[in-house]
Design a protein around this motif. Sequence first.
Motif: not given
Length: 269
Positions: A118-119, A178-179, A184-185, A190-192
């Motif tokens: 995703s990222l 945490a990773l 996810t954040v 990035m999507v925003g």
Amino acid sequence: MTKSNYKLTKEDFTQINRRSLFGFQLGWNYERMQGSGYLYTILPQLRKIYGDDTSELKEMMKTHVQFFNTSNFFNTIVTGIDLAMEEKEGINARDTVSGLKVGLMGPFAAIGDSIFASLVPTIFGALAANMAINGNPTGIFIWIVAQIAIMVFRWKQLQFAYKEGISLVTTMQSRLTALTDAATVLGVFMVGALVATMVNVKFSWAPSIGDVTLNIQNSIDMILPRLLPAAIVGAVYWLLGRKNITSTKAIFIVLFVSVALSALGVISK
């Protein structure tokens, strides 16, 4: 035979990595998912550890062909720890190895999918797309370099996990959550950013009331800039949650609606 005297060599690591990169998913199925691919990846090494046509080899083959499903980008970490244990304990490590695979495949799937599925495609895909829009071919080379770096990462992690062995699980356990949360954040961020920069749609419809022309897009921008692109993405997200709606169907719906609204003069680029 309980313990093995065989020690993995550099050639073994090369063979495992090559099979992982090009053959790990070839046997994917809905019953055991990556189980057969996992066995295929390490089968030559299992033969060296347990010997051909031995009862130990047959038992471990049955163990490794069971259900397994994790991220393609982290599967060799599991493989490295697994082989380190089997090399040391042989068939005695069977139950520990089974528990290890079950315990690690979920967390590694979440991390690998968040970061590499995703990222990374979002970041480098956006760079390549923006450069392509401006007629700059550099973006495709940035994408290629990123993919090569990922393959190098996948190649190196096997031997690292093998050397660290089971201690790697305890050192990484506290960092997995945490990773995953951080990835996810960052992915949502990035999507925003992509919504605001890549969805170039605005209202072109400007109704007239007497001598006054109402600029709808300007009014919306005064409330919240880029509200229309955000609304479109939200609508697509909602649409994908409906029954019998696939991503392909959603693409065609967006395409037809966009063409229709553009022809009617409601929206424009």
